[in-house]
Motif scaffolding. Structure first.
Motif, PDB file in Angstrom:
ATOM      1  N   ALA A 183      22.133  -8.549  22.102  1.00  0.00           N
ATOM      2  CA  ALA A 183      21.360  -7.885  21.703  1.00  0.00           C
ATOM      3  C   ALA A 183      20.597  -8.606  20.538  1.00  0.00           C
ATOM      4  CB  ALA A 183      21.875  -6.624  20.882  1.00  0.00           C
ATOM      5  N   ILE A 184      20.915  -9.431  19.882  1.00  0.00           N
ATOM      6  CA  ILE A 184      20.316 -10.279  18.658  1.00  0.00           C
ATOM      7  C   ILE A 184      19.632 -11.122  19.417  1.00  0.00           C
ATOM      8  CG2 ILE A 184      20.801 -11.761  16.720  1.00  0.00           C
ATOM      9  CD1 ILE A 184      23.152 -10.050  15.931  1.00  0.00           C
ATOM     10  N   GLU A 185      20.055 -11.932  20.412  1.00  0.00           N
ATOM     11  CA  GLU A 185      19.347 -12.858  21.059  1.00  0.00           C
ATOM     12  C   GLU A 185      17.915 -12.379  21.811  1.00  0.00           C
ATOM     13  OE1 GLU A 185      22.340 -14.837  23.646  1.00  0.00           O
ATOM     14  OE2 GLU A 185      23.142 -16.027  22.109  1.00  0.00           O
ATOM     15  N   GLU A 186      18.378 -11.329  22.285  1.00  0.00           N
ATOM     16  CA  GLU A 186      17.079 -10.602  22.932  1.00  0.00           C
ATOM     17  C   GLU A 186      15.962 -10.145  22.054  1.00  0.00           C
ATOM     18  OE1 GLU A 186      18.899  -7.300  24.891  1.00  0.00           O
ATOM     19  OE2 GLU A 186      19.456  -8.320  26.836  1.00  0.00           O
ATOM     20  N   LYS A 192       9.780 -13.987  19.299  1.00  0.00           N
ATOM     21  CA  LYS A 192       9.085 -15.095  19.642  1.00  0.00           C
ATOM     22  C   LYS A 192       7.830 -14.896  20.239  1.00  0.00           C
ATOM     23  CE  LYS A 192      13.152 -18.206  19.133  1.00  0.00           C
ATOM     24  NZ  LYS A 192      13.959 -19.150  19.895  1.00  0.00           N
ATOM     25  N   ALA A 193       8.256 -13.747  21.456  1.00  0.00           N
ATOM     26  CA  ALA A 193       7.074 -13.604  22.296  1.00  0.00           C
ATOM     27  C   ALA A 193       5.889 -12.892  21.684  1.00  0.00           C
ATOM     28  CB  ALA A 193       7.307 -12.492  23.429  1.00  0.00           C
ATOM     29  N   ARG A 194       6.272 -12.101  20.409  1.00  0.00           N
ATOM     30  CA  ARG A 194       5.143 -11.470  19.591  1.00  0.00           C
ATOM     31  C   ARG A 194       4.293 -12.612  18.822  1.00  0.00           C
ATOM     32  NH1 ARG A 194       8.792  -7.254  18.991  1.00  0.00           N
ATOM     33  NH2 ARG A 194       9.428  -8.137  17.115  1.00  0.00           N
ATOM     34  N   GLN A 196       3.985 -15.593  19.616  1.00  0.00           N
ATOM     35  CA  GLN A 196       3.107 -16.550  20.660  1.00  0.00           C
ATOM     36  C   GLN A 196       1.732 -15.948  21.064  1.00  0.00           C
ATOM     37  OE1 GLN A 196       5.971 -17.322  23.772  1.00  0.00           O
ATOM     38  NE2 GLN A 196       7.016 -18.975  22.718  1.00  0.00           N
ATOM     39  N   LYS A 197       1.761 -14.445  21.247  1.00  0.00           N
ATOM     40  CA  LYS A 197       0.749 -13.624  21.415  1.00  0.00           C
ATOM     41  C   LYS A 197      -0.196 -13.583  20.225  1.00  0.00           C
ATOM     42  CE  LYS A 197       2.749 -10.491  24.834  1.00  0.00           C
ATOM     43  NZ  LYS A 197       3.167  -9.259  25.100  1.00  0.00           N
ATOM     44  N   ASN A 198       0.071 -14.106  19.096  1.00  0.00           N
ATOM     45  CA  ASN A 198      -0.580 -13.767  17.863  1.00  0.00           C
ATOM     46  C   ASN A 198      -0.452 -15.001  17.020  1.00  0.00           C
ATOM     47  OD1 ASN A 198      -1.646 -10.847  18.015  1.00  0.00           O
ATOM     48  ND2 ASN A 198       0.799 -10.640  18.152  1.00  0.00           N
ATOM     49  N   PRO A 199      -0.462 -16.023  17.470  1.00  0.00           N
ATOM     50  CA  PRO A 199      -0.628 -17.513  16.924  1.00  0.00           C
ATOM     51  C   PRO A 199      -1.331 -17.487  15.763  1.00  0.00           C
ATOM     52  CG  PRO A 199      -1.977 -17.869  18.707  1.00  0.00           C
ATOM     53  CD  PRO A 199      -1.656 -16.508  18.753  1.00  0.00           C
ATOM     54  N   VAL A 200      -0.900 -18.330  14.390  1.00  0.00           N
ATOM     55  CA  VAL A 200      -1.812 -18.615  13.595  1.00  0.00           C
ATOM     56  C   VAL A 200      -2.219 -19.953  13.449  1.00  0.00           C
ATOM     57  CG1 VAL A 200      -1.628 -18.704  10.884  1.00  0.00           C
ATOM     58  CG2 VAL A 200      -0.165 -17.087  11.974  1.00  0.00           C
ATOM     59  N   PHE A 201      -3.597 -20.107  13.298  1.00  0.00           N
ATOM     60  CA  PHE A 201      -4.198 -21.484  13.573  1.00  0.00           C
ATOM     61  C   PHE A 201      -4.225 -22.193  12.092  1.00  0.00           C
ATOM     62  CE2 PHE A 201      -5.370 -19.328  17.397  1.00  0.00           C
ATOM     63  CZ  PHE A 201      -5.002 -20.318  18.534  1.00  0.00           C
ATOM     64  N   MET A 202      -4.192 -23.269  11.991  1.00  0.00           N
ATOM     65  CA  MET A 202      -4.342 -24.102  10.771  1.00  0.00           C
ATOM     66  C   MET A 202      -4.822 -25.475  10.834  1.00  0.00           C
ATOM     67  SD  MET A 202      -0.653 -23.110   8.924  1.00  0.00           S
ATOM     68  CE  MET A 202      -1.339 -23.857   7.329  1.00  0.00           C
ATOM     69  N   ASP A 203      -5.560 -26.259  10.088  1.00  0.00           N
ATOM     70  CA  ASP A 203      -6.283 -27.434  10.216  1.00  0.00           C
ATOM     71  C   ASP A 203      -5.111 -28.429  10.387  1.00  0.00           C
ATOM     72  OD1 ASP A 203      -8.724 -26.170  10.465  1.00  0.00           O
ATOM     73  OD2 ASP A 203      -9.111 -26.310   8.022  1.00  0.00           O
ATOM     74  N   GLU A 208       3.343 -28.905   8.019  1.00  0.00           N
ATOM     75  CA  GLU A 208       4.401 -29.762   8.517  1.00  0.00           C
ATOM     76  C   GLU A 208       5.428 -29.102   9.345  1.00  0.00           C
ATOM     77  OE1 GLU A 208       7.774 -32.753   6.821  1.00  0.00           O
ATOM     78  OE2 GLU A 208       6.465 -31.978   5.593  1.00  0.00           O
ATOM     79  N   LEU A 209       5.743 -29.279  10.569  1.00  0.00           N
ATOM     80  CA  LEU A 209       6.637 -28.770  11.430  1.00  0.00           C
ATOM     81  C   LEU A 209       8.171 -28.940  10.906  1.00  0.00           C
ATOM     82  CD1 LEU A 209       5.662 -29.806  14.997  1.00  0.00           C
ATOM     83  CD2 LEU A 209       5.339 -27.515  14.064  1.00  0.00           C
ATOM     84  N   VAL A 210       8.818 -27.811  10.890  1.00  0.00           N
ATOM     85  CA  VAL A 210      10.206 -28.093  10.464  1.00  0.00           C
ATOM     86  C   VAL A 210      11.035 -27.317  11.359  1.00  0.00           C
ATOM     87  CG1 VAL A 210       9.511 -27.925   7.948  1.00  0.00           C
ATOM     88  CG2 VAL A 210       9.850 -25.840   9.068  1.00  0.00           C
ATOM     89  N   PRO A 211      12.291 -27.371  11.526  1.00  0.00           N
ATOM     90  CA  PRO A 211      13.199 -26.806  12.446  1.00  0.00           C
ATOM     91  C   PRO A 211      13.125 -25.414  12.237  1.00  0.00           C
ATOM     92  CG  PRO A 211      14.131 -28.998  11.402  1.00  0.00           C
ATOM     93  CD  PRO A 211      13.094 -28.466  10.504  1.00  0.00           C
ATOM     94  N   ASP A 212      13.557 -24.683  13.199  1.00  0.00           N
ATOM     95  CA  ASP A 212      13.754 -23.187  13.206  1.00  0.00           C
ATOM     96  C   ASP A 212      15.043 -23.038  12.179  1.00  0.00           C
ATOM     97  OD1 ASP A 212      11.837 -22.575  14.513  1.00  0.00           O
ATOM     98  OD2 ASP A 212      12.897 -22.541  16.414  1.00  0.00           O
TER      99      ASP A 212
END
Length: 273
Positions: A183-186, A192-194, A196-203, A208-212
């Protein structure tokens, strides 16, 4: 020996108390009548041994005493693990807390379940960002699933439904943990799907990308049950799980300790922990 007769009488009295107090006459509570019968048999055997000591081979009383002492030693070691083996950790700001179900009666939730839910509400007051996973299916003698009963109690007391995930397939602690993990994984996939539908765009160059960040999961249950729940979780895919305990019913405490010892030994033997 008079001490055996006394123990047998106390076991019968305790069984009656359990039956009147909680109605557990068809469950593990019968073990107290078994204990009483064993004490009576040992008492009769002891009297017979004392009257005919010269006719009884030495290995027989030695074997009986050895078995009894071993059983007491195993029980003591297991109970020490149950109440001192759980490391005290900071359980604040967990992402998810699995609340393990308990019996639901026709008249409402049991005392044990109420204590767990009251502890869960206390935790949410201090950690409002945590999601509770309410885990428990409907038993043959239960009017609704344990998860639904927990949800109704929490919502009635002011908890928002958005903070609750219902897991209604589990009939044991092992299934509680396994299905709650699913249930937690679902829920994580939905989030994550939400995103991806509402991405935040930055210049470029402004981030800096960091691990989840790994999610932090806890399990909330009665004090005598935390150790087994944690060990099962470690075996079933949640290696770093936090234990949150609530007080158990003082009248049924001894009964729960004996039942938990048997459950731990069984789970260890069959590979659940």
């Amino acid at each position: 020996m008079w001490i055996l007769w006394l123990i047998a009488a106390l076991c019968v009295i305790y069984y009656v108390i359990i039956a009147v107090y909680s109605g557990l006459t068809t469950s593990f509570s019968v073990i107290w009548l078994v204990f009483a019968a064993v004490c009576v048999l040992f008492g009769i055997g002891w009297d017979a041994y004392m009257r005919h000591k010269d006719k009884v081979p030495l290995w027989l009383p030695v074997s009986v005493v050895t078995v009894c002492c071993t059983a007491v030693l195993v029980f003591t070691v297991v109970e020490i693990l149950v109440f001192t083996g759980v490391t005290v950790r900071d359980t604040s700001r967990l992402d998810y807390v699995i609340v393990l179900g308990a019996r639901v009666k026709e008249t409402g939730i049991s005392k044990s379940l109420k204590k767990r839910l009251d502890k869960a509400m206390e935790y949410l007051d201090e950690n409002p960002g945590t999601i509770l996973v309410l885990s428990g299916a409907q038993g043959d003698d239960e009017p609704v699933s344990e998860a639904e009963a927990m949800r109704d109690y929490l919502v009635f007391n002011g908890v928002r439904e958005e903070q609750l995930i219902l897991e209604m397939r589990s009939h044991s602690t092992v299934e509680n943990i396994a299905y709650s993990r699913v249930a937690i994984e679902e829920d994580q996939e939905k989030k994550k799907a939400r995103n991806q539908k509402n991405p935040v765009f930055m210049d470029p160059g402004t981030f800096e990308l960091v691990p989840d960040k790994p999610i932090k999961i806890g399990v909330l249950t009665s004090d005598f049950h935390v150790f087994r729940a944690q060990q099962i979780a470690k075996k079933w895919g949640i290696p770093d799980i936090y234990g949150i305990s609530c007080e158990s019913d003082p009248i049924l405490f001894v009964h729960f300790c004996v039942r938990e010892c048997a459950a731990i030994l069984k789970d260890k033997l069959v590979g659940n922990m």
